[in-house]
Design a protein around this motif. Structure first.
Motif, PDB file in Angstrom:
ATOM      1  N   GLN A  34       0.814  -1.207   0.000  1.00  0.00           N
ATOM      2  CA  GLN A  34       0.000   0.000   0.000  1.00  0.00           C
ATOM      3  C   GLN A  34       0.854   1.266   0.000  1.00  0.00           C
ATOM      4  O   GLN A  34       1.550   1.560   0.961  1.00  0.00           O
ATOM      5  CB  GLN A  34      -0.896  -0.012   1.228  1.00  0.00           C
ATOM      6  CG  GLN A  34      -1.975   1.018   1.192  1.00  0.00           C
ATOM      7  CD  GLN A  34      -3.006   0.740   2.254  1.00  0.00           C
ATOM      8  OE1 GLN A  34      -2.677   0.453   3.391  1.00  0.00           O
ATOM      9  NE2 GLN A  34      -4.268   0.859   1.889  1.00  0.00           N
ATOM     10  N   TYR A  36       1.265   5.480   0.062  1.00  0.00           N
ATOM     11  CA  TYR A  36       0.541   6.565   0.713  1.00  0.00           C
ATOM     12  C   TYR A  36       1.281   7.880   0.510  1.00  0.00           C
ATOM     13  O   TYR A  36       2.488   7.901   0.270  1.00  0.00           O
ATOM     14  CB  TYR A  36       0.335   6.292   2.208  1.00  0.00           C
ATOM     15  CG  TYR A  36       1.608   6.087   3.000  1.00  0.00           C
ATOM     16  CD1 TYR A  36       2.243   7.147   3.642  1.00  0.00           C
ATOM     17  CD2 TYR A  36       2.175   4.824   3.119  1.00  0.00           C
ATOM     18  CE1 TYR A  36       3.402   6.958   4.366  1.00  0.00           C
ATOM     19  CE2 TYR A  36       3.325   4.627   3.851  1.00  0.00           C
ATOM     20  CZ  TYR A  36       3.939   5.697   4.473  1.00  0.00           C
ATOM     21  OH  TYR A  36       5.091   5.514   5.196  1.00  0.00           O
ATOM     22  N   GLY A  38       1.135  12.152   2.140  1.00  0.00           N
ATOM     23  CA  GLY A  38       0.539  12.949   3.195  1.00  0.00           C
ATOM     24  C   GLY A  38       1.187  14.313   3.362  1.00  0.00           C
ATOM     25  O   GLY A  38       2.168  14.652   2.696  1.00  0.00           O
ATOM     26  N   TYR A  63       5.628   3.564   1.192  1.00  0.00           N
ATOM     27  CA  TYR A  63       5.049   2.321   0.711  1.00  0.00           C
ATOM     28  C   TYR A  63       5.174   1.279   1.804  1.00  0.00           C
ATOM     29  O   TYR A  63       6.262   1.048   2.329  1.00  0.00           O
ATOM     30  CB  TYR A  63       5.776   1.853  -0.553  1.00  0.00           C
ATOM     31  CG  TYR A  63       5.096   0.692  -1.218  1.00  0.00           C
ATOM     32  CD1 TYR A  63       4.048   0.894  -2.097  1.00  0.00           C
ATOM     33  CD2 TYR A  63       5.493  -0.617  -0.947  1.00  0.00           C
ATOM     34  CE1 TYR A  63       3.410  -0.169  -2.711  1.00  0.00           C
ATOM     35  CE2 TYR A  63       4.860  -1.686  -1.561  1.00  0.00           C
ATOM     36  CZ  TYR A  63       3.820  -1.458  -2.440  1.00  0.00           C
ATOM     37  OH  TYR A  63       3.175  -2.515  -3.040  1.00  0.00           O
ATOM     38  N   GLU A  72       9.750   5.220   3.672  1.00  0.00           N
ATOM     39  CA  GLU A  72       9.128   6.546   3.671  1.00  0.00           C
ATOM     40  C   GLU A  72      10.168   7.596   3.309  1.00  0.00           C
ATOM     41  O   GLU A  72      11.335   7.486   3.695  1.00  0.00           O
ATOM     42  CB  GLU A  72       8.539   6.833   5.050  1.00  0.00           C
ATOM     43  CG  GLU A  72       7.738   8.103   5.139  1.00  0.00           C
ATOM     44  CD  GLU A  72       6.995   8.210   6.467  1.00  0.00           C
ATOM     45  OE1 GLU A  72       6.026   7.453   6.666  1.00  0.00           O
ATOM     46  OE2 GLU A  72       7.420   9.040   7.289  1.00  0.00           O
ATOM     47  N   SER A 149      -5.792   5.027  12.327  1.00  0.00           N
ATOM     48  CA  SER A 149      -6.407   4.799  11.016  1.00  0.00           C
ATOM     49  C   SER A 149      -7.892   5.130  11.118  1.00  0.00           C
ATOM     50  O   SER A 149      -8.664   4.388  11.719  1.00  0.00           O
ATOM     51  CB  SER A 149      -6.219   3.345  10.581  1.00  0.00           C
ATOM     52  OG  SER A 149      -4.864   3.088  10.332  1.00  0.00           O
ATOM     53  N   ASN A 153      -8.343   3.925   4.209  1.00  0.00           N
ATOM     54  CA  ASN A 153      -7.580   4.770   3.287  1.00  0.00           C
ATOM     55  C   ASN A 153      -7.088   6.083   3.868  1.00  0.00           C
ATOM     56  O   ASN A 153      -6.480   6.878   3.144  1.00  0.00           O
ATOM     57  CB  ASN A 153      -8.423   5.061   2.040  1.00  0.00           C
ATOM     58  CG  ASN A 153      -8.694   3.828   1.241  1.00  0.00           C
ATOM     59  OD1 ASN A 153      -7.845   2.959   1.119  1.00  0.00           O
ATOM     60  ND2 ASN A 153      -9.893   3.733   0.703  1.00  0.00           N
ATOM     61  N   SER A 155      -5.298   8.066   7.471  1.00  0.00           N
ATOM     62  CA  SER A 155      -4.741   7.996   8.826  1.00  0.00           C
ATOM     63  C   SER A 155      -4.207   9.356   9.250  1.00  0.00           C
ATOM     64  O   SER A 155      -3.838  10.182   8.414  1.00  0.00           O
ATOM     65  CB  SER A 155      -3.590   6.989   8.888  1.00  0.00           C
ATOM     66  OG  SER A 155      -4.033   5.687   8.645  1.00  0.00           O
ATOM     67  N   HIS A 175      -2.326  11.270   6.181  1.00  0.00           N
ATOM     68  CA  HIS A 175      -1.969  10.702   4.883  1.00  0.00           C
ATOM     69  C   HIS A 175      -3.096   9.875   4.304  1.00  0.00           C
ATOM     70  O   HIS A 175      -3.937   9.337   5.008  1.00  0.00           O
ATOM     71  CB  HIS A 175      -0.645   9.924   4.935  1.00  0.00           C
ATOM     72  CG  HIS A 175      -0.653   8.706   5.791  1.00  0.00           C
ATOM     73  ND1 HIS A 175      -0.169   8.702   7.068  1.00  0.00           N
ATOM     74  CD2 HIS A 175      -1.065   7.446   5.556  1.00  0.00           C
ATOM     75  CE1 HIS A 175      -0.283   7.493   7.582  1.00  0.00           C
ATOM     76  NE2 HIS A 175      -0.821   6.699   6.678  1.00  0.00           N
ATOM     77  N   LEU A 176      -3.084   9.831   2.991  1.00  0.00           N
ATOM     78  CA  LEU A 176      -4.064   9.111   2.209  1.00  0.00           C
ATOM     79  C   LEU A 176      -3.394   7.882   1.628  1.00  0.00           C
ATOM     80  O   LEU A 176      -2.346   7.988   0.996  1.00  0.00           O
ATOM     81  CB  LEU A 176      -4.592  10.004   1.092  1.00  0.00           C
ATOM     82  CG  LEU A 176      -5.631   9.432   0.150  1.00  0.00           C
ATOM     83  CD1 LEU A 176      -6.919   9.139   0.919  1.00  0.00           C
ATOM     84  CD2 LEU A 176      -5.897  10.411  -0.977  1.00  0.00           C
ATOM     85  N   LYS A 177      -3.990   6.712   1.852  1.00  0.00           N
ATOM     86  CA  LYS A 177      -3.461   5.457   1.315  1.00  0.00           C
ATOM     87  C   LYS A 177      -4.264   5.115   0.061  1.00  0.00           C
ATOM     88  O   LYS A 177      -5.476   5.315   0.028  1.00  0.00           O
ATOM     89  CB  LYS A 177      -3.613   4.335   2.347  1.00  0.00           C
ATOM     90  CG  LYS A 177      -2.922   4.626   3.653  1.00  0.00           C
ATOM     91  CD  LYS A 177      -3.254   3.559   4.668  1.00  0.00           C
ATOM     92  CE  LYS A 177      -3.729   4.218   5.942  1.00  0.00           C
ATOM     93  NZ  LYS A 177      -4.176   3.276   6.939  1.00  0.00           N
TER      94      LYS A 177
END
Length: 178
Positions: A34, A36, A38, A63, A72, A149, A153, A155, A175-177
């Motif tokens: 996944q 992300y 942010g 990721y 990150e 979370s 999607n 957090s 952040h958006l996943k």
């Protein structure tokens, strides 16, 4: 931070957050990796006598290879803070390996990260015996944080980072996943 830099940072963050692509890759155990992206805001804690701590603004992305391990990268810059009769600002670029521990039956998780960061502190003042110029340092860096979370999607996180011997960073972010 100059107005143009703030505008470009806001546009870049907004563009990254609006990306709706499904870029997931399935791995053998059934977990889907996944990515992300942010944004974060906080405050630098600089080891410079007489300087106010500048407000920090940043973007980050990463990721998660599995539910626990990931990578990150981040960029965090600051606005100009008061330094005697002048200004001081900071920025940092970092790349980290991350570990997350999800607390059972909750949306809470703890996060740790370890990697390398380049931190630059720039100061200008009219006091002759004070730090004046640019200090650049690339060193081992790490951080700890606590996140929640909100849904699968999205957090939010609070984080403390140690950026070498002369700078710390405290932030909250989202952040958006995808």
């Amino acid at each position: 931070m100059k107005t143009l830099q703030k505008t470009l940072l806001a546009l870049a963050a907004g563009s990254l957050l609006s990306v709706g692509a499904q870029a997931a890759i399935a791995y053998g155990s059934g977990y889907t990796g996944q990515p992300y992206v942010g944004v974060k805001v906080g405050q630098f804690d600089l080891d410079v006598n007489g300087a106010d701590d500048p407000t920090a603004y940043g973007v980050y992305g990463g990721y998660n290879f599995d539910p626990n391990f990931g990578i990150e990268a981040e960029y965090v810059g600051s606005d100009d803070a008061d330094y005697y009769n002048g200004d001081i600002d900071a920025k940092t670029y970092g790349a980290y390996g991350t570990y997350r521990y999800a607390f059972p039956n909750t949306g809470l998780y703890a996060k740790g990260k370890l990697g390398v960061a380049r931190t630059e502190v720039e100061a200008s003042n009219t006091t002759l015996n004070a730090f004046n110029g640019t200090d650049k340092d690339t060193s081992l860096a790490g951080g700890v944080g606590l996140g929640y979370s909100v849904n699968p999607n999205f957090s939010v996180e609070a984080e403390y980072d140690k950026l070498g011997s002369d700078a710390d960073l405290m932030t909250v972010g989202a952040h958006l996943k995808f």
